[in-house]
Design a protein around this motif. Structure first.
Motif, short mmCIF file in Angstrom:
data_model
loop_
_atom_site.label_atom_id
_atom_site.label_comp_id
_atom_site.label_asym_id
_atom_site.label_seq_id
_atom_site.Cartn_x
_atom_site.Cartn_y
_atom_site.Cartn_z
N CYS A 1 46.17 40.45 43.22
CA CYS A 1 44.83 40.02 42.91
C CYS A 1 43.74 40.51 43.13
CB CYS A 1 45.25 38.09 43.00
SG CYS A 1 46.36 37.00 41.92
N PRO B 1 43.34 34.47 38.37
CA PRO B 1 42.09 35.33 38.90
C PRO B 1 42.91 35.81 37.24
CG PRO B 1 44.69 36.74 40.19
CD PRO B 1 44.65 34.91 38.93
N GLU B 2 41.33 36.64 37.41
CA GLU B 2 41.32 37.13 35.81
C GLU B 2 41.59 38.82 35.89
OE1 GLU B 2 37.13 39.08 35.29
OE2 GLU B 2 36.60 36.84 36.30
N LYS B 3 42.30 39.45 37.49
CA LYS B 3 43.04 40.53 37.18
C LYS B 3 44.03 40.03 38.22
CE LYS B 3 40.14 43.42 35.52
NZ LYS B 3 39.95 45.03 36.16
N GLN C 1 45.21 29.69 41.03
CA GLN C 1 44.11 29.10 40.20
C GLN C 1 44.42 30.72 40.12
OE1 GLN C 1 43.31 26.73 39.09
NE2 GLN C 1 41.42 27.16 38.27
N THR D 1 43.78 39.97 47.44
CA THR D 1 45.01 39.26 48.22
C THR D 1 46.43 39.73 47.81
OG1 THR D 1 43.86 37.70 46.12
CG2 THR D 1 43.27 37.18 48.28
N ASP E 1 39.91 39.86 42.36
CA ASP E 1 38.96 38.74 42.02
C ASP E 1 37.59 39.90 41.52
OD1 ASP E 1 36.97 39.60 44.04
OD2 ASP E 1 37.59 37.73 44.55
N SER E 2 36.63 39.41 40.26
CA SER E 2 34.91 39.80 40.81
C SER E 2 34.55 40.60 41.16
CB SER E 2 34.74 38.74 39.04
OG SER E 2 34.09 38.04 40.26
N SER E 3 34.81 40.61 42.55
CA SER E 3 33.86 40.38 43.57
C SER E 3 34.62 42.39 43.92
CB SER E 3 33.31 40.06 44.37
OG SER E 3 34.69 39.86 44.92
#
Length: 171
Positions: free
Chosen positions: A71, A89-91, A87, A79, A73-75
């Motif tokens: 995964c 993630p976006e990608k 949850q 991980t 995240d936007s930052s």
């Protein structure tokens, strides 16, 4: 610099992480960088954080490990997970081992053709519905498929597939 980090941890069955990474790293990083839209060099730096390299290498070396989720995240933090995150993630990218195999005792035991890679799109149910209806259903209902299995097996498989399709259907 990556090699030094990689050698800190021992892989499954005494294969060093650097041995496994040498065999699988380029293949793995290319897929991640393509999916996440960053250069291979940037992905290599992101993977060097935490124990990501050791975690990924142990997935490739340990034949009992069937799945790996990566995964971002936007930052830009990467991980790795052995189970689907609570949850999503976006990608996210998944790596699946097509079958359980013995734990690798040498890098020759690792066959990259045994791994399936894909992304989990934001509209995962739409994606699943389309994939099921446009790929899986035609494959299983194909006359060649019917000829390669018994009538009972084909009927049972078709029933399960119809049940699955009705649950995955998106209006």
């Amino acid at each position: 610099e990556i090699a030094a980090k990689v050698d800190e941890v021992q892989g499954a069955n005494h294969l060093s992480i650097s041995e496994v990474w040498e065999k699988c790293g380029e293949w793995f990083l290319f897929r991640l960088s393509t999916a996440f839209g960053v250069s291979v060099e940037q992905m290599e730096q992101l993977m060097a954080q935490d124990d990501n390299l050791a975690f990924a290498a142990s997935f490739f070396a340990d034949g009992s490990k069937r799945r790996l989720f990566v995964c971002m995240d936007s930052s830009g933090i990467v991980t790795l997970h052995s189970k689907l995150p609570a949850q999503p993630p976006e990608k996210m990218l998944y790596f699946l081992r097509s079958q359980t195999i013995a734990t690798a005792s040498s890098t020759d035991d690792i066959n990259l053709d045994d791994f399936i890679c894909g992304d989990v799109p934001v509209g995962v149910l739409d994606h699943l519905s389309l994939l099921s209806n446009e790929v899986l259903y035609p494959v299983f209902s194909n006359t060649v498929s019917q000829e390669t299995m018994s009538e009972g097996t084909h009927r049972e498989l078709t029933q399960h597939l119809h049940k699955f399709l009705s649950q995955a259907y998106i209006m």
